[in-house]
Motif scaffolding. Structure first.
Motif, PDB file in Angstrom:
ATOM      1  N   ILE A  79       0.870  -1.176   0.000  1.00  0.00           N
ATOM      2  CA  ILE A  79       0.000   0.000   0.000  1.00  0.00           C
ATOM      3  C   ILE A  79       0.908   1.227   0.000  1.00  0.00           C
ATOM      4  N   ALA A  80       0.956   1.920  -1.123  1.00  0.00           N
ATOM      5  CA  ALA A  80       1.857   3.080  -1.276  1.00  0.00           C
ATOM      6  C   ALA A  80       1.056   4.245  -1.810  1.00  0.00           C
ATOM      7  N   PRO A  81       0.327   4.957  -0.937  1.00  0.00           N
ATOM      8  CA  PRO A  81      -0.534   6.044  -1.434  1.00  0.00           C
ATOM      9  C   PRO A  81       0.238   7.210  -2.029  1.00  0.00           C
ATOM     10  N   LYS A  82       1.505   7.404  -1.627  1.00  0.00           N
ATOM     11  CA  LYS A  82       2.273   8.543  -2.135  1.00  0.00           C
ATOM     12  C   LYS A  82       3.131   8.190  -3.347  1.00  0.00           C
ATOM     13  N   ALA A  83       3.107   6.933  -3.779  1.00  0.00           N
ATOM     14  CA  ALA A  83       3.918   6.520  -4.923  1.00  0.00           C
ATOM     15  C   ALA A  83       3.253   6.965  -6.218  1.00  0.00           C
ATOM     16  N   ALA A  84       4.065   7.076  -7.249  1.00  0.00           N
ATOM     17  CA  ALA A  84       3.532   7.426  -8.565  1.00  0.00           C
ATOM     18  C   ALA A  84       2.525   6.370  -9.014  1.00  0.00           C
ATOM     19  N   GLY A  85       1.498   6.821  -9.723  1.00  0.00           N
ATOM     20  CA  GLY A  85       0.405   5.919 -10.063  1.00  0.00           C
ATOM     21  C   GLY A  85       0.781   4.777 -10.970  1.00  0.00           C
ATOM     22  N   HIS A  86       1.833   4.935 -11.784  1.00  0.00           N
ATOM     23  CA  HIS A  86       2.187   3.872 -12.719  1.00  0.00           C
ATOM     24  C   HIS A  86       3.118   2.838 -12.094  1.00  0.00           C
ATOM     25  N   LEU A  87       3.534   3.038 -10.848  1.00  0.00           N
ATOM     26  CA  LEU A  87       4.439   2.111 -10.182  1.00  0.00           C
ATOM     27  C   LEU A  87       3.661   1.125  -9.328  1.00  0.00           C
ATOM     28  N   ILE A  88       4.113  -0.109  -9.329  1.00  0.00           N
ATOM     29  CA  ILE A  88       3.520  -1.158  -8.501  1.00  0.00           C
ATOM     30  C   ILE A  88       4.584  -1.635  -7.524  1.00  0.00           C
TER      31      ILE A  88
END
Length: 819
Positions: free
Chosen positions: A468-477
């Protein structure tokens, strides 16, 4: 937590970064072409009275819908105007600068007006919030224009949204439309870019259409100075402004052209990198380089300047201070040659102290050759222009015997041959491991993408779960390891695994140089129609590089698979490969935008791979194999190792050296022969034997028009190639060396439709081996085992080739005139 630490460790504004000053000096011509807007001293909004300013900032469009917000902004504007009125100056801008607020980083400026207001009356608890809202109104209303460095130390949560309401609604609407047309994963980047653009409006005034290229450069320079965070997001705003069409057509494709690359230096700048005391000698070196400049590329000019100014004359002056003549005393020349033989560098020991370490200089004779050429050229030019070069024509301190390199060439050839002998046998391991790593990374990324955040990822045995990474860039998993809690960027891992696979495959299948690899474009994939049969043959066009010679390579099926995978990966929604402006690290220039094949997305920008990035890909790919050299150390591959392996493997398998020379683009066949990891005598003898065999098998009388009977016999030969489990690929007129034991033959190409028959043959062989062992027929066991090994290899060959040869449209590009 990490973001807080980074923010806290920013240096104060008064501490400048040396690299920022150097960046301003880079690419001076480009910066002169695109200067920033100068700061205005007077404009109408800043010269208004207190009543006019308050009335302007409390009327539409400065009225928010929320009553509380509207009241807080009004209180803040009133208090700030009251505080600023106590400062000296004729305008609000002058009074703001007189406060010294910009000497305090971040939100610390609030303490100044808060202290002043508290001394003159009771201070409500909401003074701080009111003052921040009031400053936002003064900035967006163009009453004051803070300096860029100070603005970059603060957070601006509402700056872009308020600017869009009160300053330039149409401009920000176009910016929003541009972001909406992009992928959803870049929406957060678009918000950051809008804040950067709003910051330029706050500090420079005007609207989005008034922003210049120089304004953006000034913003990025100040970002480096104050260590503003953001990575690629620091320069993303420039790409969006350029896409909106507000910059001139000759504006650079990327803002990195203004500071992140050094650019070509003039001859004077190349020489002045070294502390030469004698001005006359310095001038003659400059004149010499200018004479040779028309026949040299910049990389060669840079290398010669390093030798003459750095390794030669700067060290001569260190050995003999005050010398001002090229006529060297024998003792000084001898000391310099001894000093040139070794390289010295400082390393930090285990005790933390710096220790000087020396190592042999492998190219010492190359440096001597450049200095000798310097003396001999001047002597020759002195005969043509005695007034100019005559005073500097002196005996050369380097004799011809000192630059003979026969022994060094043999040693270098031995070192290179040893590298090739170590790496050629393990190349299949590297290739298979890299391909498996790519497939596993792609499968893991696909599985993680189909998994809800926080859930375990299928196929990992419960070892990974979707992070769960709410601050990560949207295209990154992201994934998280259950045992250690370490987070892994699965998107990055898949991208690295793919490009490592693509790099290794293209290098080993083409034998191209590293710079040629990086210059491959979508236009490099072309085709040729054979005039005899009309068959279309795919070709790969290699742009001129080291030898300034263009060449075409035949695209094998394996190479076609790799190129199609690369092109399919790069194609956007429009179906075209993105255009990328790449920086030439050798020539120190920016190339025009091209559809490069080796490019990757960083943020919303597509960037070309660099030589350093290619080396990192190879290092990580080799680390996954666990291969070691004879000393037990991790084995390393350079891009040029694949070129030597390509030549060695091709010649060992019968390719004539002169054909390999054409494929590799060598000017001299001796270079090609030197690439093969054998002695030159062996290569020459093998080549002569090949020619003799060809002449013996193809006598001159055969070079005629065949008769009808001969042509029918030729066609009948190919009809006899068909067997029950595939097709025989032996040459015309050659006998079957396996006496028709096809399952053992390496020339048999198994038919995928006959896999069941092959499996039946394998099972029958296993049963016959068991029967022979049981009955004691040991004479048949060995032959049956050879047949079994052949059958199993044919089955593995079918499995490896399954699904890898589907036709893919490479999309032959067209020229601009055909569109």
């Amino acid at each position: 937590m990490t973001a807080v630490v980074k923010h806290a460790t920013r240096k104060p504004l008064e501490i400048t970064n040396a690299t920022a000053e150097q960046a301003r000096a880079r690419n001076s011509r480009l910066r002169e072409q695109f200067p920033p807007r100068t700061a205005e001293r007077w404009w109408s909004q800043t010269a208004q009275s207190s009543e006019e300013t308050l009335r302007h900032l409390t009327a539409p469009p400065f009225l928010p819908a929320a009553n509380g917000t509207r009241a807080g902004r009004r209180r803040g504007v009133t208090k700030l105007l009251h505080w600023l009125s106590s400062q000296p100056g004729d305008t609000w801008q002058q009074r703001w600068m007189a406060t010294g607020a910009e000497g305090l980083c971040g939100a610390a400026w609030v303490e100044l007006p808060q202290r002043w207001l508290s001394e003159r009356g009771p201070s409500p608890s909401h003074d701080r919030e009111d003052l921040t809202s009031g400053l936002l109104m003064l900035i967006c209303g163009d009453v004051i224009r803070p300096a860029l460095p100070w603005m970059l130390t603060r957070t601006h949560r509402y700056l872009a949204s308020v600017m869009a309401e009160v300053r330039d609604p149409d401009g920000f609407a176009r910016l929003h439309q541009l972001a909406a047309a992009g992928p959803a994963s870049s929406r957060k980047d678009a918000q950051i870019a809008a804040t950067r653009i709003a910051t330029l409006l706050a500090c420079k005034g005007g609207r989005i259409g008034d922003i210049t290229v120089g304004d953006c450069v000034e913003l990025v320079d100040n970002q480096r100075r104050v260590h503003a965070r953001g990575g690629q997001k620091k320069v993303d705003f420039y790409l969006r402004l350029r896409a909106m069409g507000i910059f001139p057509e000759d504006a650079p494709a990327t803002i990195r052209a203004f500071g992140l690359a050094l650019g070509q230096l003039s001859i004077e700048e190349l020489v002045d990198r070294y502390p030469i005391q004698s001005q006359p000698v310095r001038d003659v070196i400059v004149d010499y380089l200018r004479e040779r400049q028309p026949s040299l590329d910049f990389a060669s000019l840079d290398a010669i300047s390093r030798t003459l100014a750095g390794l030669f004359w700067a060290r001569i002056e260190a050995l003999s201070p005050g010398i001002d003549s090229l006529r060297l005393p024998p003792a000084v020349a001898l000391a310099w040659k001894d000093d040139l033989k070794v390289k010295k560098r400082a390393v930090v020991g285990s005790d933390g102290k710096s220790v000087e370490v020396t190592s042999p200089r492998l190219n010492a004779k190359d440096e001597l050759m450049r200095v000798r050429a310097f003396y001999l050229d001047i002597a020759q030019w002195a005969a043509e222009e005695p007034a100019r070069w005559g005073p500097w024509a002196v005996p050369c301190p380097i004799s011809d015997d000192e630059i003979h390199k026969a022994k060094e060439r043999k040693r270098r050839k031995a070192r290179m041959d040893q590298r090739t002998r170590e790496r050629l046998p393990v190349l299949p391991i590297l290739v298979s491991t890299t391909d498996r790593r790519r497939r596993e990374a792609a499968g893991l990324l696909q599985a993680a993408g189909d998994t809800e955040p926080g859930a375990l990822i299928p196929g990992t045995g419960g070892a990974l779960r979707r992070a769960i990474a709410p601050k990560a860039a949207g295209h990154l998993i992201w994934a998280e390891e259950i045992s250690s809690g370490r987070r892994r960027n699965l998107t990055y891992e898949e991208e690295e695994a793919f490009w490592a696979f693509a790099t290794i495959e293209v290098l080993r299948l083409t034998g191209v140089r590293n710079e040629e690899l990086l210059e491959l474009t979508h236009h490099s994939v072309t085709q040729y129609r054979l005039p005899s049969t009309g068959e279309v043959v795919p070709l790969l066009q290699i742009a001129p590089s080291k030898t300034d010679t263009e060449r075409l390579l035949l695209v094998s099926p394996g190479l076609a698979d790799v190129l199609s995978a690369i092109i399919s990966r790069l194609r956007g929604l429009s179906g075209a490969v993105p255009l990328v402006a790449a920086y030439d690290v050798r020539e120190k220039v920016w190339n025009p935008p091209m559809p490069l094949l080796f490019q990757r997305g960083i943020g919303s920008e597509h960037r070309a791979f660099t030589p350093t990035a290619i080396r990192k890909l190879l290092i990580n790919a080799l680390a996954a194999t666990g291969l070691t050299n004879a000393d037990g150390e991790a084995l390393s591959f350079s891009p040029h190792d694949f070129r030597r392996i390509f030549v060695t493997d091709a010649i060992m398998n019968g390719l004539p050296p002169h054909i390999a020379q054409v494929i590799c683009g060598h000017k001299n066949i001796d270079t090609t022969i030197g690439y093969k990891a054998v002695y030159p005598v062996e290569t020459i003898e093998a080549h002569r034997a090949f020619i003799a065999r060809r002449r013996a098998s193809r006598p001159s009388e055969e070079y005629r028009i065949p008769t009808e009977e001969e042509w029918d016999a030729f066609l009948a030969h190919f009809e006899k190639r068909k067997v029950s489990i595939g097709t025989c690929a032996r040459a015309f007129g050659s006998p079957c060396i396996h006496e028709h034991a096809c399952v053992r033959c390496s020339l048999l190409r198994p038919d995928p439709a006959q896999r069941a028959r092959l499996a039946e043959i394998r099972d029958n062989l296993i049963a016959r081996i068991a029967e022979a062992e049981r009955e004691g027929w040991l004479g048949e066991v060995e032959g049956l085992q050879i047949s079994l090994a052949g059958a199993e290899e044919k089955l593995r060959q079918l499995d490896r080739g399954h699904g890898q040869h589907t036709a893919v449209d490479l999309g032959i590009p067209t020229t601009r005139g055909d569109r």
